[in-house]
Design a protein around this motif. Sequence first.
Motif, PDB file in Angstrom:
ATOM      1  N   TYR A  21       2.401  -9.893   0.191  1.00  0.00           N
ATOM      2  CA  TYR A  21       2.063  -8.687  -0.568  1.00  0.00           C
ATOM      3  C   TYR A  21       1.337  -9.160  -1.821  1.00  0.00           C
ATOM      4  O   TYR A  21       1.936  -9.800  -2.688  1.00  0.00           O
ATOM      5  N   SER A  41      -3.980 -10.744   8.859  1.00  0.00           N
ATOM      6  CA  SER A  41      -3.584  -9.346   9.034  1.00  0.00           C
ATOM      7  C   SER A  41      -2.143  -9.097   8.593  1.00  0.00           C
ATOM      8  O   SER A  41      -1.733  -7.941   8.442  1.00  0.00           O
ATOM      9  N   HIS A  90       5.533  -1.588  -6.944  1.00  0.00           N
ATOM     10  CA  HIS A  90       5.337  -2.001  -5.552  1.00  0.00           C
ATOM     11  C   HIS A  90       6.471  -2.934  -5.112  1.00  0.00           C
ATOM     12  O   HIS A  90       6.947  -2.854  -3.973  1.00  0.00           O
ATOM     13  N   TYR A 104       4.390  -7.442   7.701  1.00  0.00           N
ATOM     14  CA  TYR A 104       3.748  -8.161   6.597  1.00  0.00           C
ATOM     15  C   TYR A 104       4.647  -9.269   6.042  1.00  0.00           C
ATOM     16  O   TYR A 104       5.856  -9.102   5.912  1.00  0.00           O
ATOM     17  N   LYS A 140      -5.581 -11.521  -2.901  1.00  0.00           N
ATOM     18  CA  LYS A 140      -5.121 -11.569  -1.516  1.00  0.00           C
ATOM     19  C   LYS A 140      -5.541 -12.862  -0.825  1.00  0.00           C
ATOM     20  O   LYS A 140      -4.745 -13.480  -0.097  1.00  0.00           O
ATOM     21  N   SER A 168      -2.867  -1.817  -3.530  1.00  0.00           N
ATOM     22  CA  SER A 168      -3.635  -0.584  -3.339  1.00  0.00           C
ATOM     23  C   SER A 168      -3.433  -0.033  -1.929  1.00  0.00           C
ATOM     24  O   SER A 168      -3.407   1.193  -1.724  1.00  0.00           O
ATOM     25  N   GLU A 169      -3.283  -0.915  -0.953  1.00  0.00           N
ATOM     26  CA  GLU A 169      -3.019  -0.455   0.417  1.00  0.00           C
ATOM     27  C   GLU A 169      -1.602   0.098   0.539  1.00  0.00           C
ATOM     28  O   GLU A 169      -1.356   1.037   1.326  1.00  0.00           O
ATOM     29  N   ASP A 173      -1.328   3.747  -0.272  1.00  0.00           N
ATOM     30  CA  ASP A 173      -1.763   4.683   0.770  1.00  0.00           C
ATOM     31  C   ASP A 173      -0.664   4.998   1.776  1.00  0.00           C
ATOM     32  O   ASP A 173      -0.832   5.867   2.637  1.00  0.00           O
ATOM     33  N   ILE A 201      -0.958  -7.660   2.854  1.00  0.00           N
ATOM     34  CA  ILE A 201      -1.311  -6.312   2.408  1.00  0.00           C
ATOM     35  C   ILE A 201      -1.365  -6.312   0.885  1.00  0.00           C
ATOM     36  O   ILE A 201      -0.648  -7.083   0.224  1.00  0.00           O
ATOM     37  N   THR A 202      -2.210  -5.476   0.317  1.00  0.00           N
ATOM     38  CA  THR A 202      -2.367  -5.414  -1.138  1.00  0.00           C
ATOM     39  C   THR A 202      -1.631  -4.209  -1.708  1.00  0.00           C
ATOM     40  O   THR A 202      -1.245  -3.290  -0.974  1.00  0.00           O
TER      41      THR A 202
END
Length: 210
Positions: free
Chosen positions: A74, A48, A81, A71, A31, A54-55, A58, A51-52
């Motif tokens: 990535y 901000s 993804h 975003y 990241k 793993s995020e 969620d 985003i990854t």
Amino acid sequence: MIAPVRPEVKPAILECRDAGIRPVMITGDHKDTAVAIASELGIIHDPSEAITGSELDDLSDDELAEAITKYGVYARVQPEHKVRIVTAWKKKGCITAMTGDGVNDVPALSSANVGLAMGSGSQIAKDAGDIILLDDNFKTIIDALREGRTIISNVRRMLYYLLSTNAGEIMTMMFSLIIGLPLPLVPVQILWVNLVTDSFMVIPLGLEPA
């Protein structure tokens, strides 16, 4: 350690924004690395906006579609993804173009409205893509978009002109019939008007520069 950015990419990113196109970065890199490069290029202006993978896990598909425009980067993403990201942008009503060169990019290349495979990439990626970018250069995409938009704009001008001139002829003929006047144009005259206005006059409209 970082791979240097090609000098022509940053101006191409600026051209993207001026043309109403939003470039985003999807990468398997860390990241921090992605944020550093994206910030240098002007893709994002704040960490901000990254985003990854793993995020992303969620977030549900609906939540991702709702938040997708927040975003621009990535990072640490997996092939699944990439497909979710492309699908989320499409749900927003956006036309998506995805670049890729490997086997892991194939699902996203197929999901996007336009799949851009790298010329140096794997054969399966080229098969999955709609367009093969022979020089692997992001600027070439922008040049192609500019040329495509110019062609569309010129075709639109030609259609407006042809429809307006033909509509004028039709209305003249219909109005004369309605009020009982003799036909103002005989067939030979109509053919002559169409020969002059629909050919010689419309050619310059198709050759207008960008």
